[in-house]
Write a protein that holds these residues in place. Sequence first.
Motif, short mmCIF file in Angstrom:
data_model
loop_
_atom_site.label_atom_id
_atom_site.label_comp_id
_atom_site.label_asym_id
_atom_site.label_seq_id
_atom_site.Cartn_x
_atom_site.Cartn_y
_atom_site.Cartn_z
N SER A 1 0.81 -1.20 0.00
CA SER A 1 0.00 0.00 0.00
C SER A 1 0.86 1.26 0.00
CB SER A 1 -0.94 0.00 1.19
OG SER A 1 -0.22 0.07 2.40
N TYR B 1 1.98 2.20 -3.49
CA TYR B 1 1.00 2.91 -4.30
C TYR B 1 0.86 4.36 -3.85
CZ TYR B 1 -1.05 -0.40 -7.54
OH TYR B 1 -1.26 -1.24 -8.61
N GLU C 1 -5.48 8.66 -7.75
CA GLU C 1 -5.88 7.27 -7.96
C GLU C 1 -4.93 6.31 -7.25
OE1 GLU C 1 -8.70 6.05 -9.13
OE2 GLU C 1 -9.32 8.14 -9.35
N ASN C 2 -3.65 6.61 -7.26
CA ASN C 2 -2.67 5.77 -6.56
C ASN C 2 -2.97 5.75 -5.05
OD1 ASN C 2 -1.33 5.17 -8.92
ND2 ASN C 2 0.21 6.77 -8.65
N GLU D 1 -5.88 6.27 -3.65
CA GLU D 1 -7.12 5.50 -3.47
C GLU D 1 -6.84 4.00 -3.53
OE1 GLU D 1 -10.15 6.82 -2.52
OE2 GLU D 1 -8.83 8.57 -2.34
N LYS D 2 -5.96 3.60 -4.45
CA LYS D 2 -5.59 2.18 -4.57
C LYS D 2 -4.88 1.71 -3.31
CE LYS D 2 -5.00 -1.72 -6.76
NZ LYS D 2 -6.10 -2.65 -6.93
N GLU E 1 -7.42 1.21 -0.63
CA GLU E 1 -8.16 -0.02 -0.91
C GLU E 1 -7.36 -1.26 -0.49
OE1 GLU E 1 -9.49 -2.39 -4.89
OE2 GLU E 1 -9.79 -0.22 -4.90
#
Length: 186
Positions: free
Chosen positions: A1, A4, A14-15, A17-18, A21
């Motif tokens: 994590s 990212y 987006e990175n 958010e990834k 996640e």
Amino acid sequence: SAAYASRVKGDRAENIEKALEICQQSLLVRTKLGMPIEWAKTMLSMANIYSIRIKGERLDNIDNAIDAYQLSLEVFRPEQLPRECRRAAKSLGSLYSEKECWSEAAKAYQLALEAAEVIDQASLFLKTQESELEVTSDLFRQAAYAFAKAGNLQSALTTLEEGRAQGLSEVLERENVKLSTLEQIA
């Protein structure tokens, strides 16, 4: 994590958010009861990610980060995992300061200072002590400021003096080691 969250390639939001996640998915396996240290590390990662999150409301992200830091500190204690405790508590104090919640910030910084003291006492080598002092050098000022803003001037003054005393002690100890080394050579 973390990879990212700090990834250069692609869209930064987006990175992040990834990364968030990935943390949330890992919590399905890393439970507090079954894997407490791994769970707390994941909570710490989530907190760090929420604190830099671009999407969503800033205050909501700060609140989510605060919650995750607090949860990680249920496992990361000064006596058991002092480095992780110091890191999480210092970051928690910074977020509370950003929100101007001074009493909470002071408590978090105080916990970070307790962890820093445990680390300092366990440091056997001068280089380790120096690197730890570098990490905690601003912690005393941050804690003192939070205490002062919270209206606890006595604790603010005491904390500042403790920081100065520790810094002076470290310098004197380093100079003493240099002198004893020179005496052995001569």
